[in-house]
Design a protein around this motif. Structure first.
Motif, PDB file in Angstrom:
ATOM      1  N   LYS B   3       0.863  -1.178   0.000  1.00 31.66           N
ATOM      2  CA  LYS B   3       0.000   0.000   0.000  1.00 31.66           C
ATOM      3  C   LYS B   3       0.894   1.219   0.000  1.00 31.66           C
ATOM      4  CE  LYS B   3      -3.368  -1.814   2.830  1.00 31.66           C
ATOM      5  NZ  LYS B   3      -2.842  -2.032   4.132  1.00 31.66           N
ATOM      6  N   THR B   4       0.534   2.186  -0.722  1.00 34.02           N
ATOM      7  CA  THR B   4       1.307   3.420  -0.697  1.00 34.02           C
ATOM      8  C   THR B   4       0.514   4.453   0.081  1.00 34.02           C
ATOM      9  OG1 THR B   4       1.908   2.817  -2.923  1.00 34.02           O
ATOM     10  CG2 THR B   4       2.693   4.924  -2.145  1.00 34.02           C
ATOM     11  N   VAL B   5       1.180   5.032   1.033  1.00 33.27           N
ATOM     12  CA  VAL B   5       0.497   6.018   1.859  1.00 33.27           C
ATOM     13  C   VAL B   5       0.793   7.399   1.301  1.00 33.27           C
ATOM     14  CG1 VAL B   5       0.389   7.026   4.149  1.00 33.27           C
ATOM     15  CG2 VAL B   5       0.634   4.560   3.887  1.00 33.27           C
ATOM     16  N   PRO B   7       1.580  10.939   1.858  1.00 31.33           N
ATOM     17  CA  PRO B   7       2.066  11.701   3.006  1.00 31.33           C
ATOM     18  C   PRO B   7       1.143  12.857   3.375  1.00 31.33           C
ATOM     19  CG  PRO B   7       3.796  11.379   1.381  1.00 31.33           C
ATOM     20  CD  PRO B   7       2.529  10.903   0.759  1.00 31.33           C
ATOM     21  N   LEU B  10      -1.360  12.420   6.173  1.00 30.05           N
ATOM     22  CA  LEU B  10      -0.936  12.313   7.575  1.00 30.05           C
ATOM     23  C   LEU B  10      -0.999  13.683   8.214  1.00 30.05           C
ATOM     24  CD1 LEU B  10       2.110  10.005   6.947  1.00 30.05           C
ATOM     25  CD2 LEU B  10      -0.092   9.347   7.900  1.00 30.05           C
ATOM     26  N   ASP B  15       0.752   9.600  13.435  1.00 33.22           N
ATOM     27  CA  ASP B  15       0.635   8.773  12.253  1.00 33.22           C
ATOM     28  C   ASP B  15       1.929   8.044  11.910  1.00 33.22           C
ATOM     29  OD1 ASP B  15      -2.031   9.342  11.710  1.00 33.22           O
ATOM     30  OD2 ASP B  15      -1.445  11.331  10.996  1.00 33.22           O
ATOM     31  N   TYR B  16       3.010   8.503  12.510  1.00 35.43           N
ATOM     32  CA  TYR B  16       4.269   7.801  12.267  1.00 35.43           C
ATOM     33  C   TYR B  16       4.406   6.579  13.159  1.00 35.43           C
ATOM     34  CZ  TYR B  16       5.350  11.850   9.544  1.00 35.43           C
ATOM     35  OH  TYR B  16       5.314  12.818   8.601  1.00 35.43           O
ATOM     36  N   GLY B  17       3.434   6.390  13.979  1.00 31.65           N
ATOM     37  CA  GLY B  17       3.464   5.217  14.848  1.00 31.65           C
ATOM     38  C   GLY B  17       4.129   5.523  16.163  1.00 31.65           C
TER      39      GLY B  17
END
Ligand code: SF4
Ligand code: SF4
Lengths: 290, 488
Positions: B3-5, B7, B10, B15-17
């Motif tokens: 999957k391509t997110v 940017p 975000l 969102d970076y975890g």
């Protein structure tokens, strides 16, 4: 540090923003339990510092919460060890010397115990392997001043020689020169005579008849006819190959002139009877015992 | 699927975890097929050996343990069927470890991480625990649904969970119990355990192993393989382009489409892959990965995705083994229209096999020829030589006699080296002069103090070799050792 473009276009995962040579590091977090375990180890370490003695202070160190000390633990372990050994040492104390040598288990115990005690108490004079030194008998050989049977060895250990103990071995080599009993030339002659007794060479112009006469008048009383020695008096056998102080002419002249009176301390009272017994067995088992 | 997110979607740092990731629970689906059958078979075999080996008896004669495999710690003995090892023979274990390590390398060079997928205790017990979980809570979908449904815990669900953990704990407890049986006579220990007479240490070990089995196989599962085990990192360095690894044959699988679309496209003569994107391979994977993304650290090469995909292929009438044990070279070759090649015999595997054969051979040889009577000699160092009053020279030695047999022996000791030596053992009055006779009890060591005396006239040189011969006067078996005789 985070920049909104820090998304890896291939994997779709966020990156840490670190980049080397065009390679970016993906942000792959550790599992939660892993991180929690890590923090717990830190907490544990801090707890450890508090509970156990840890930090050196200017004087001493922190003592911890429960007063734990490895030194005290060692003391307890030693006490336990003594307790465990108690039975065996009691068996050693109860057995006769001859019985100990016949029982392999007791012999092994006596040798082990004797060896350590010997190292602590006897080695300074007799050497760690009991090989002796000048003036200190070698206990591995079969030449014994005061007798080499188990009982005699035990007696010597208990009371010593010239030790001042009431039952100690007495008797000493007189100082024939110092006391003016023999003249210097007579001393040289008798020294050569003594060498001839054990088959050693004698000096030039040595008068054997004169030597024998001086020996008969002055030495036979202790060393016996023919110089065979007397264990009652600790007088060495002059006909064998073993010499406590040396058999060369200068040493013999010194011995006859100045006399000899080495001291062996009495161990009774300093070591318990079972330990002395173990030591006697150990010394006897070195190989020279009769 | 990649999957391509975007940017731009975000909006916050979140969102970076987070700095740590919660574990994504894996719900492997049951599957049937060749590799699943192999796994069941190996599991039955491994567990059978582990759980029942302590009960196998082996007659070693009176007074010796009759357990076929026994680690006797108090007496420092290890029994393995006809073999009895003494502590000084630990090199056999070194040999065994070398063989085990090289066997692992060999397995790796042939079939990748087959150890991980089929034989590793972590895999075997986790597989067993999954079987229990499936039996109690149902297969993948059911478990997922049950875990997701929030709300009050029903009695049924509660008892299900309780049942699962009880069975798990029972297995874990039995695992710990079997462990301690290797260190003690099994039937006796079982009796003692049941009557609470067993030593404390046995209960402690059972407790420890129950806990580790329960936690590792029941709760940690694939995380042990992914985060705790070093092997995935090491094996990457051991594997090579010829090693067969579980591989998605993307040359055949791509492009993925649904069954229906594939049929339509094929009808008009367009190229489509065999993969129908059904995610069966992902559903059955015990580590929860998608093998179609290529080789991955998490893959333990259990082959279950092969079974899953084979079932799908059979159903849609395509050839099986879209996923199979294969190597990277072949994917390239097939793409270029060449026939796949396999090579099991190659320098690497030959060397590994030779090493195993060599070390194994040496071990077997030494084991077959090892003597049950042994002698070690240590010369006294202080003093190294003693002169006796008649001028003769004596040396003292510490002699250790080992009787590894199951019977008491009477041995005679001879020494040669100096001319006409006399030999005496302290504490032993010999009937035969100069030939001491010693009794060594079975399965034990005797330490003796031995004196060798050379007469004065023999006048030995500074140092000459002296040989000690120990002979069993009943059976004639002999052992010897060499040391030196020294003059002062
Ligand atoms: S990808 Fe396949 S072989 Fe690898 S662990 Fe998952 S199911 Fe097993
Ligand atoms: S099981 Fe086979 S067909 Fe289904 S997604 Fe996996 S590779 Fe494709």
């Amino acid at each position: 540090m985070t920049d909104h473009s820090d998304i890896d276009s291939v994997s779709g995962k966020s990156t840490t923003g670190h980049e080397w040579d065009g390679i970016r590091e993906l942000n792959t977090p550790l599992p939660r339990w892993w991180v929690i375990s890590f923090y717990l180890t830190i907490v544990w370490a801090i707890g450890y510092w508090i509970v156990y003695p840890a930090w050196p202070l200017i004087q001493g160190n922190t003592t911890g919460l429960f007063g734990y000390s490895s030194r005290a633990n060692v003391a307890v372990e030693f006490a336990n060890l003594e307790k465990i050994r108690g039975d065996k040492m009691a068996a050693l104390g109860a057995a006769s010397l001859a019985d100990i040598e016949k029982d392999p288990a007791l012999l092994a115990l006596a040798r082990a115990k004797g060896k350590t005690v010997f190292g602590d108490n006897c080695a300074p004079c007799h050497g760690s392997g009991a090989a002796g030194a000048k003036g200190y008998p070698n206990l591995n050989d079969d030449d014994w001043l005061w007798g080499g049977t188990l009982d005699q060895i035990m007696q010597t250990i208990q009371y010593g020689a010239r030790s001042g103990h009431a039952k100690t071995h007495e008797g000493q080599m007189l100082a024939f020169g110092k006391d003016g009993v023999l003249k210097p030339d007579e001393i040289v002659t008798v020294a050569n005579y003594v060498r001839s007794l054990s088959g050693l060479s004698t000096g030039k112009g040595y008068d054997a008849v004169k030597g024998e006469k001086i020996f008969a008048e002055n030495c036979v009383a202790c060393h016996g006819d023919g110089g065979k020695g007397n264990q009652e008096l600790g007088a060495p056998n002059l006909t064998d190959k073993i010499w406590l102080y040396g058999a060369d002419e200068p040493t013999l002249i010194e011995t006859i002139s100045q006399g000899r009176a080495g001291v062996m301390p009495a161990w009774e009272g300093r070591l318990d009877p079972a330990t002395i017994k173990a030591m006697a067995v150990y010394v006897h088992s070195l190989g020279g015992g009769k | 699927m990649n999957k391509t997110v975007n940017p731009n979607e975000l909006t916050s740092d979140d969102d970076y975890g987070p700095l740590y990731a919660a574990r994504k629970k894996v719900y492997p689906q049951s599957v049937s097929g060749t590799f699943r059958r192999i796994k069941w078979g190996l599991m039955a075999f491994c567990l059978g050996v582990y759980y029942f080996l302590p009960f196998v008896r082996w007659n070693r004669g009176l007074g010796a343990p009759s357990q076929a495999v026994l680690i006797d710690l108090p007496n420092s003995r290890f029994y393995f069927f006809f073999i009895e090892l003494w502590p000084q023979e630990v090199y056999y274990f070194t040999g065994l470890l070398i063989v085990a390590a090289v066997a692992l390398f060999l397995m790796n060079s042939i079939g990748g991480r087959i150890w991980c997928g089929y034989l590793c205790p972590q895999t075997v017990w986790t597989d067993l625990f999954y079987a229990v979980e499936r039996f109690v809570e149902g297969d993948r979908r059911e478990r997922m649904r049950k875990d997701k449904s929030s709300g009050a815990l029903t009695l049924k669900r509660g008892s299900e969970i309780a049942l699962k953990h009880s069975i798990w704990l029972l297995i874990a407890w039995w695992t710990g119990g079997a462990w301690v049986l290797y260190f003690n006579d099994a039937p006796t220990l079982v009796k003692e355990l049941l009557t609470f007479q067993a030593p404390m240490i046995a209960y402690i070990w059972i407790g420890i192993l129950t806990a580790t089995t329960y936690v590792l196989a029941g709760h940690m599962r694939e995380q042990v393989c992914t985060y705790m085990c070093p092997w995935p990192r090491i094996q990457a360095a051991l594997t090579d382009e010829w090693a067969l690894n579980v591989t998605y044959r993307y040359d055949r699988g791509e492009k993925r489409t649904s069954v229906k679309k594939a049929a339509e496209l094929r009808a008009i003569g367009e190229h489509v892959g065999d993969c129908v994107d059904c995610y069966q391979c992902v559903a059955v994977c015990p580590t929860g990965i998608d093998i179609r993304n290529g080789p991955q650290l998490e893959c333990i090469q259990c082959g279950l995705c092969i079974d899953a995909c084979d079932n799908v292929m059979t159903k849609i009438g395509r050839p099986t083994r879209l996923i199979g044990y294969d190597n990277d070279i072949n994917i390239q070759r097939r793409q270029n229209g060449k026939a796949p090649i396999y090579r099991i015999v190659r320098p690497r595997t030959i060397i590994y096999s030779a090493m195993i054969a060599a070390v194994g051979g040496i071990m077997l040889y030494t084991l077959a020829t090892r003597s049950l009577l042994d002698v070690n000699v240590l010369h006294d160092r202080n003093p190294i030589a003693v002169k006796l009053s008649d001028g003769s020279i004596r040396n003292a030695y510490t002699v250790r006699l080992l009787n590894k047999s199951g019977y008491d022996r009477v041995v005679a000791i001879d020494a040669d080296g100096p001319a006409n030596p006399t030999v005496h053992v302290v504490g032993v009055d010999s009937v035969t002069p100069d030939r001491p006779m010693i009794v060594i009890p079975r399965d034990s060591t005797s330490e003796l103090r031995l004196l060798v005396t050379a007469p004065a006239e023999s006048n030995p040189e500074k140092s000459i070799p002296v040989h000690f011969h120990v002979t069993d006067i009943g059976l004639g078996e002999a052992a010897s050792a060499t040391d030196n005789f020294v003059s002062p």
